[in-house]
Design an enzyme around this catalytic site. Structure first.
Site, short mmCIF file in Angstrom:
data_model
loop_
_atom_site.label_atom_id
_atom_site.label_comp_id
_atom_site.label_asym_id
_atom_site.label_seq_id
_atom_site.Cartn_x
_atom_site.Cartn_y
_atom_site.Cartn_z
N ARG A 91 0.82 -1.24 0.00
CA ARG A 91 0.00 0.00 0.00
C ARG A 91 0.84 1.27 0.00
NH1 ARG A 91 -2.84 -3.83 2.22
NH2 ARG A 91 -4.88 -4.18 1.29
N LYS B 207 3.47 11.55 -10.39
CA LYS B 207 2.59 10.73 -11.23
C LYS B 207 3.33 9.46 -11.62
CE LYS B 207 -0.36 13.74 -13.97
NZ LYS B 207 -0.67 13.99 -15.39
N GLU C 256 10.17 18.74 -23.91
CA GLU C 256 9.51 19.06 -22.62
C GLU C 256 10.09 20.34 -22.03
OE1 GLU C 256 6.89 17.46 -21.60
OE2 GLU C 256 6.98 15.41 -22.36
N LYS D 39 7.81 23.56 -13.49
CA LYS D 39 6.93 22.46 -13.08
C LYS D 39 6.65 22.51 -11.57
CE LYS D 39 5.71 17.69 -13.63
NZ LYS D 39 5.71 16.51 -14.46
N GLU E 121 -3.81 17.50 -9.95
CA GLU E 121 -4.34 17.80 -11.29
C GLU E 121 -5.84 18.04 -11.30
OE1 GLU E 121 -2.60 15.39 -14.36
OE2 GLU E 121 -3.78 16.37 -15.91
N ARG F 234 -2.83 22.42 -13.06
CA ARG F 234 -1.77 21.50 -13.48
C ARG F 234 -1.95 21.06 -14.93
NH1 ARG F 234 1.03 16.62 -9.99
NH2 ARG F 234 2.05 15.59 -11.71
N ASN G 173 -0.14 19.85 -19.77
CA ASN G 173 -0.60 19.02 -20.89
C ASN G 173 -0.37 19.68 -22.23
OD1 ASN G 173 -1.44 17.01 -19.21
ND2 ASN G 173 -3.55 17.78 -19.07
N HIS H 18 0.26 17.78 -25.38
CA HIS H 18 0.05 16.37 -25.09
C HIS H 18 -1.26 15.81 -25.64
CE1 HIS H 18 3.56 16.83 -22.67
NE2 HIS H 18 3.52 15.57 -22.26
N HIS I 109 -0.03 12.89 -27.55
CA HIS I 109 -0.30 11.50 -27.15
C HIS I 109 -0.97 10.73 -28.26
CE1 HIS I 109 -0.17 11.70 -22.48
NE2 HIS I 109 0.97 11.32 -23.00
N HIS J 231 8.28 9.97 -27.12
CA HIS J 231 7.32 10.82 -26.41
C HIS J 231 7.58 12.30 -26.71
CE1 HIS J 231 4.57 12.00 -23.25
NE2 HIS J 231 5.50 12.82 -22.78
N1 LIG Z 1 5.17 10.69 -14.77
C1 LIG Z 1 5.10 11.77 -15.49
O1 LIG Z 1 4.66 12.82 -15.03
C2 LIG Z 1 5.61 11.73 -16.89
C3 LIG Z 1 5.77 12.93 -17.61
C4 LIG Z 1 6.31 12.87 -18.90
C5 LIG Z 1 6.67 11.63 -19.44
N2 LIG Z 1 6.49 10.49 -18.72
C6 LIG Z 1 6.87 9.18 -19.25
O2 LIG Z 1 8.28 9.14 -19.40
C7 LIG Z 1 8.61 8.16 -20.39
C8 LIG Z 1 9.67 8.71 -21.31
O3 LIG Z 1 10.83 8.98 -20.54
P1 LIG Z 1 12.28 8.83 -21.20
O4 LIG Z 1 12.32 9.57 -22.45
O5 LIG Z 1 13.28 9.12 -20.15
O6 LIG Z 1 12.27 7.30 -21.58
P2 LIG Z 1 13.18 6.05 -21.17
O7 LIG Z 1 13.15 5.83 -19.73
O8 LIG Z 1 12.76 4.94 -22.04
O9 LIG Z 1 14.64 6.51 -21.57
C9 LIG Z 1 14.95 6.68 -22.92
C10 LIG Z 1 16.14 5.81 -23.33
O10 LIG Z 1 17.33 6.43 -22.85
C11 LIG Z 1 18.09 5.50 -22.09
N3 LIG Z 1 18.79 6.28 -21.08
C12 LIG Z 1 18.23 7.01 -20.08
N4 LIG Z 1 19.18 7.68 -19.43
C13 LIG Z 1 20.36 7.39 -20.02
C14 LIG Z 1 21.69 7.81 -19.81
N5 LIG Z 1 22.01 8.72 -18.89
N6 LIG Z 1 22.66 7.28 -20.59
C15 LIG Z 1 22.34 6.38 -21.57
N7 LIG Z 1 21.10 5.98 -21.83
C16 LIG Z 1 20.11 6.48 -21.07
C17 LIG Z 1 17.08 4.51 -21.57
O11 LIG Z 1 17.69 3.29 -21.26
C18 LIG Z 1 16.12 4.41 -22.74
O12 LIG Z 1 16.65 3.53 -23.69
C19 LIG Z 1 7.32 7.85 -21.12
O13 LIG Z 1 6.88 6.58 -20.73
C20 LIG Z 1 6.34 8.91 -20.64
O14 LIG Z 1 5.02 8.47 -20.60
C21 LIG Z 1 5.97 10.53 -17.47
#
Ligand SMILES: NC(=O)c1ccc[n+]([C@@H]2O[C@H](COP(=O)([O-])OP(=O)(O)OC[C@H]3O[C@@H](n4cnc5c(N)ncnc54)[C@H](O)[C@@H]3O)[C@@H](O)[C@H]2O)c1
Length: 521
Positions: free
Chosen positions: A289, A311, A353, A391, A401, A405, A409, A412, A416, A428
């Site tokens: 939990r 989130k 972003e 942010k 949200e 907040r 978006n 997005h 999305h 993304h």
């Molecule tokens: N929770 C939220 O508020 C929120 C907001 C925006 C996006 N997201 C989510 O975030 C995700 C995208 O994040 P992302 O772009 O970091 O994706 P990711 O975690 O897949 O990372 C992208 C790639 O980069 C590699 N990588 C990361 N850091 C590295 C480093 N320092 N050196 C070498 N390789 C590295 C990872 O292994 C992966 O292959 C999506 O799933 C999206 O939905 C969440």
């Protein structure tokens, strides 16, 4: 002294705002604050003015040096120094080895008017204030300018100066969800992870969740830092990439947590990009939990955006980010140095972003991004700090949200849908980039924004190597269907966050006729 525990020392001429700014920062960052003059007065049992008149400046400087030594050894993280406290080179050496000295500056006119409004007595400035101050600045001007971190404070309130300082120092605190948490941007900070955990009295067993790209690169550094601070952590490695972000993987994480013997006092450390953070945070929020988690984002997107705000979730086949939880981390540590190994395309994706945050609320950040990739690369701590600042303000105002907040978006709603329609072939950030331009065009069509805004946004994104047009091979119909399935639709109407101008957006704009999205210019 470790990076995480380094003191913040505010210095500068009388009237530069050291004490006021210090109090604001202390409140905002939940740090203990000390005014060195108060310490001197309480040790001497008399006011600074009395010390000066009865014992003279030389005796005062000796007392000041003693008080400084004591303050630097003490528990207060934020210290406002007297205007001449670092004139002695041994004092300066001591202060600079204990923390970051920030010298606040202002014009003679500003200093004079601030001091005129101040009731505190200043023995060195008695008589003709302006004349005395001019003489003091003439004598100490070079000294003040010799500090690496100098800050102009004219025409700003103490609260504004404090916030700018926080951005420069990369130090934030997010309140409003859980017990609040610190967000630190610290180049090279990964090696201080263990100390940061100790500082926050993290106890119990630890699991480090990482992915197959990030783990081999930074896992050993993180583990070594934890070990040095007396922690032992199990490592769980996810296959890298978006396809990993599923309920099945979350379920596998729960099994791994059970195998590692985690209990309610345990902490999960998510070292990786947004996928690792979202999934590890989600698994942590539901295991027993909800257990504590710490974000160590390693991609630009995760540093600037996804690691903040609590989130968490996984991809649900019908629509992205439909199912998840709000679960605040206990700490977020962003070390920009780890971005040196981030693949170029991922870095660019994260820049979308960052630009988004500039459009929402920071024109200076947008302008910085408009200078192109190299400039951004060369100013990463500032770029990340500014993006985080935008942010943090928004999620503090609306942690769950329910209203404002939704500003985040931007790009997005269409983004999305484009991402889903591409079968996640687009990253993304790439999809968000396309979405921001499409939504800016929509804003122009609806007269929410003046014509020309979308071109300006597109030009900055293109300059950073990001796509700005919906790929021709993606069906408009599929995109529209996906938008309708998106969680942001409310009772049949899709509500958009649209840009009004750079630095300002409007949320909750209902659009009945979605064909407007694809209308030609
Ligand atoms: N929770 C939220 O508020 C929120 C907001 C925006 C996006 N997201 C989510 O975030 C995700 C995208 O994040 P992302 O772009 O970091 O994706 P990711 O975690 O897949 O990372 C992208 C790639 O980069 C590699 N990588 C990361 N850091 C590295 C480093 N320092 N050196 C070498 N390789 C590295 C990872 O292994 C992966 O292959 C999506 O799933 C999206 O939905 C969440």
């Amino acid at each position: 002294m470790v990076a995480g525990m380094k003191k913040i020392l505010l210095y500068g001429p009388p009237g530069s705002g050291k004490s006021m700014v210090g109090r604001y920062m202390a409140q905002s960052l939940n740090l203990s604050f000390l005014d060195l003059d108060d310490l001197i007065e309480s040790k001497a049992g008399m006011s600074i003015a009395q010390i000066m008149t009865e014992r003279g400046e030389t005796a005062f400087r000796i007392m000041e040096a003693e008080a400084l030594g004591e303050a630097l050894q003490g528990r207060s993280h934020l210290i406002a120094l007297g205007g001449g406290a670092l004139l002695r080179s041994d004092n300066r050496r001591l202060a600079e080895s204990a923390g970051k000295v920030i010298c606040l500056a202002a014009t003679l006119d500003t200093l004079t008017s601030r001091l005129q409004a101040d009731e505190n007595s200043r023995p060195l400035l008695e008589g003709d204030l302006s004349k005395k101050l001019r003489a003091l600045l003439a004598g100490r001007g070079e000294h003040y300018e010799s500090f690496q971190l100098c800050f102009e404070t004219d025409r700003q309130t103490p609260a504004q100066i404090a916030w700018r300082l926080q951005i420069t120092l990369g130090r934030f605190r997010v309140n409003g969800m859980g017990n609040g948490y610190d967000v630190l941007v610290e180049p090279g900070g990964l090696v201080t992870l263990g100390e940061l955990l100790r500082e926050r009295e993290v106890d119990g067993s630890l699991v480090l969740v990482t992915d197959s790209n990030v783990g081999p690169l930074y896992g050993p550094r993180a583990l070594e830092s934890l070990r040095k601070s007396g922690y032992d952590a199990e490592v769980v490695t996810l296959p890298a990439g978006e396809p990993t972000k599923t309920l099945e993987t979350a379920s596998w994480l729960w099994q791994e947590f059970l195998r590692a013997g985690l209990d309610r006092k345990s902490t999960i450390i998510a070292l990786g990009g947004g996928v690792t953070g979202d999934l590890a945070g989600f698994a942590g929020s539901t295991f027993m939990r909800g257990i504590a988690w710490i974000g160590v984002p390693s991609s630009l997107l995760a540093m600037a955006d996804s690691s903040l705000g609590g989130k968490t979730g996984f991809d649900f086949p019908e629509a992205k980010n439909l199912i998840g939880t709000f679960h605040a981390p206990r700490l977020v540590l962003a070390d920009p140095e780890v971005l040196s190994t981030l693949p170029e395309a991922e870095f660019r994706s994260g820049l979308a972003e960052v630009v988004k945050h500039g459009i929402i609320a920071d024109k200076d950040l947008f302008d910085l991004c408009s200078k192109g990739h190299e400039t951004v690369q060369g100013s990463l701590p500032e770029v990340i700090g500014r993006a985080i600042a935008v942010k943090v303000k928004i999620i503090e105002e609306d942690p769950y949200e329910r209203g404002p907040r939704a500003a985040l978006n931007l790009g997005h709603t269409i983004g999305h849908a484009v991402e889903t329609a591409s079968g996640y072939c687009l990253r993304h950030g790439e999809a968000v980039s396309i979405g921001m331009v499409a939504e800016a065009r929509l804003a122009e069509r609806l007269a929410v924004a003046l014509s020309g805004l979308s071109d300006r946004i597109a030009s900055v994104l293109k300059g950073l190597g990001l796509p700005t047009e919906i790929p021709a091979n993606l069906s408009r119909q599929t995109i529209l269907q996906s938008m309708k399935a998106d969680k942001k639709k409310a009772v049949g109407v899709i509500r958009f966050t649209l840009p009004v101008e750079i630095g300002r957006v409007e949320v909750g704009i209902a659009v009945d006729d979605l064909n407007l999205v694809f209308q030609e210019k």
